[in-house]
Design an enzyme around this catalytic site. Structure first.
Site, PDB file in Angstrom:
ATOM      1  N   SER A  15       0.824  -1.202   0.000  1.00  0.00           N
ATOM      2  CA  SER A  15       0.000   0.000   0.000  1.00  0.00           C
ATOM      3  C   SER A  15       0.867   1.265   0.000  1.00  0.00           C
ATOM      4  O   SER A  15       1.739   1.389  -0.855  1.00  0.00           O
ATOM      5  CB  SER A  15      -0.946  -0.069   1.202  1.00  0.00           C
ATOM      6  OG  SER A  15      -2.070   0.690   0.968  1.00  0.00           O
ATOM      7  N   LYS A  32       4.350   2.083  -2.337  1.00  0.00           N
ATOM      8  CA  LYS A  32       4.846   3.288  -3.033  1.00  0.00           C
ATOM      9  C   LYS A  32       6.270   3.564  -2.533  1.00  0.00           C
ATOM     10  O   LYS A  32       7.191   3.872  -3.302  1.00  0.00           O
ATOM     11  CB  LYS A  32       3.983   4.517  -2.714  1.00  0.00           C
ATOM     12  CG  LYS A  32       2.460   4.344  -2.883  1.00  0.00           C
ATOM     13  CD  LYS A  32       1.714   5.638  -2.518  1.00  0.00           C
ATOM     14  CE  LYS A  32       0.298   5.454  -1.964  1.00  0.00           C
ATOM     15  NZ  LYS A  32      -0.676   4.834  -2.778  1.00  0.00           N
ATOM     16  N   HIS A  56      -7.504  -5.646  -0.647  1.00  0.00           N
ATOM     17  CA  HIS A  56      -6.250  -4.906  -0.488  1.00  0.00           C
ATOM     18  C   HIS A  56      -5.491  -5.498   0.714  1.00  0.00           C
ATOM     19  O   HIS A  56      -5.861  -5.243   1.860  1.00  0.00           O
ATOM     20  CB  HIS A  56      -6.668  -3.452  -0.209  1.00  0.00           C
ATOM     21  CG  HIS A  56      -5.557  -2.480  -0.070  1.00  0.00           C
ATOM     22  ND1 HIS A  56      -4.810  -2.043  -1.133  1.00  0.00           N
ATOM     23  CD2 HIS A  56      -5.086  -1.812   1.019  1.00  0.00           C
ATOM     24  CE1 HIS A  56      -3.934  -1.148  -0.714  1.00  0.00           C
ATOM     25  NE2 HIS A  56      -4.065  -0.994   0.595  1.00  0.00           N
TER      26      HIS A  56
END
Ligand code: GTR
Length: 401
Positions: free
Chosen positions: A237, A241, A379
């Site tokens: 998540s 990044k 997710h």
């Protein structure tokens, strides 16, 4: 131009593939949330291999000398800010006595990373290393969303320490918000590195967390038993990044894994599907530098798309992973990013993704130097995902006998 045509064709293929039910209940996982803005056609990705002056990159040398530095500078000045050099006085110390866990198979060590000479600014990291390992130990380096105390029971938080050690890997973890606070979402004592370490350039939280990952690698480099040629950085998540940005900045990470990283990670900017620049900047401005604000609602005008972020790690292998229910992170956009990082790897004679269609749920396209998979579900980073990443790392680290 040719490349852009391929991109939109690939996108159409991907979307028709996504509309096909592949088993009971499968279609609902692939349905596009009606609230999502989805201008999934009619956009083009900037060509990653065309320099700012319009010249095309044809060799790995041109990429390394010219285009790669240009792209890195774009992320530094327009999105994340610069990751500063290691603080001069950084040093390390044990924060607890070593212990043996998992029936004595694994060494657990807790370490303070002191960022300043006085040790006022510090964060804790925890290391698990398989004992009785022949030769140097390859390692994963990860930030997670839990304090070290809460991370002991790795399996509860999908950090399967024992399975990782059984596969011959070590793993170093630290709580991201102990390096730099994550707004007020996570209460913790934090080194708050940005509040006292003032490099010339602005930097957002994601750059501060990336600096933390590099500091963890600095500690690992002090251990003769760790294989510094086989370090993999991984994150989920917002930390996915961060893993991509850490990989771009620190070449000691010889393999990079981005799990469900979404907007400003592996999701394509120009599609504006799911989370957009405006949405992310409104909620998390502190992840970025203020210059990023000007791209709100102008996602497609960012000078590069996210395949350029992935390609900053080339020729090192990168794994991009999505989740079928994670519309917010735009799985198709994440796959397109992985696909379109391929041309940079080809400059090195390497393959990107093997197929130009999106893999079916649960399948991995992992034979090239760029890998992609989409797990069936929300997710999340699951223990099963770890097994796929370990397999990929073993292949690229030449650890299969
Ligand atoms: C979401 C955010 C995403 C993703 C995620 C996370 O709320 O919109 O960009 O990073 O958080 O990190 O948990």
């Amino acid at each position: 131009m040719k490349r852009l045509t391929i991109i939109s064709a690939a996108c159409i293929v991907a979307f028709s593939a996504m509309a096909q039910p592949s088993g009971p209940g499968a279609i609902s996982r692939y349905e596009i949330d009606p609230d999502d803005r989805a201008p999934v056609t009619g956009y083009t990705l900037p060509d990653v291999l065309v320099c700012n002056d319009g010249n095309a990159v044809r060799t790995a040398r041109q990429w390394e000398r010219k285009r790669r530095p240009e792209i890195k500078a774009i992320y530094e000045s327009e999105m994340f800010g610069k990751v500063p050099a290691r603080p001069a006085d950084m040093h390390f110390g044990l924060s607890a006595p070593d212990s043996l866990v998992y029936g004595g198979k694994v060494l657990r060590r807790r370490i303070w990373v002191y960022l300043d000479a006085a040790g006022q600014h510090k964060f804790e990291m925890m290391l698990h290393l398989p004992v009785n390992h022949a030769g140097k130990i390859p390692c994963f380096v990860a930030l997670n969303f839990r304090s070290i105390q809460d991370s002991f029971d790795g399996t509860r938080y999908e950090l399967p320490y024992e399975a990782i050690a059984d596969e011959g890997f070590g793993i170093a973890v630290a709580f991201h918000a102990s390096i730099e606070p994550d707004g007020d979402e996570y209460e913790t004592e934090s080194a708050s590195v940005r509040s006292w370490y003032k490099p010339a350039d602005e930097w957002g939280c994601i750059s501060a967390w990336a600096m933390g990952l590099s500091a963890m690698a600095d500690y690992l480099a002090t251990l003769p038993e760790v294989d510094m040629d086989r370090l993999a950085v991984i994150g989920h998540s917002r930390l996915g990044k961060t893993a991509l940005w850490a990989g771009a900045n620190d070449e000691r990470f010889s393999l990079v894994i981005s799990n469900n990283s979404g907007c400003c990670g592996a999701a394509t900017n120009a599609r504006m599907f799911g989370e957009t620049f405006e949405a992310i900047y409104n909620r998390f401005p502190y992840w970025f530098i203020p210059a990023f604000a000007k791209y709100s609602n102008r996602d497609g005008e960012f000078p590069v798309d996210q395949n350029a972020l992935v390609a900053l790690s080339a020729p090192r292998p990168v794994y991009v992973a999505s989740a079928s229910e994670d519309h917010w992170a735009d799985p198709c956009g994440e796959w397109l990013t992985a696909l379109n990082a391929g041309p940079v790897y080809e400059l090195y004679g390497l393959k990107g993704l093997s197929e130009d269609t999106m893999p079916a749920l649960g399948h991995c396209d992992d034979y090239g130097s760029v890998a992609y998979k989409i797990h069936n579900g929300p997710h999340a980073l699951y223990a099963d995902d770890w097994l796929d990443y370990i397999k990929f790392a073993k292949r690229h680290f030449c650890l299969y006998k």
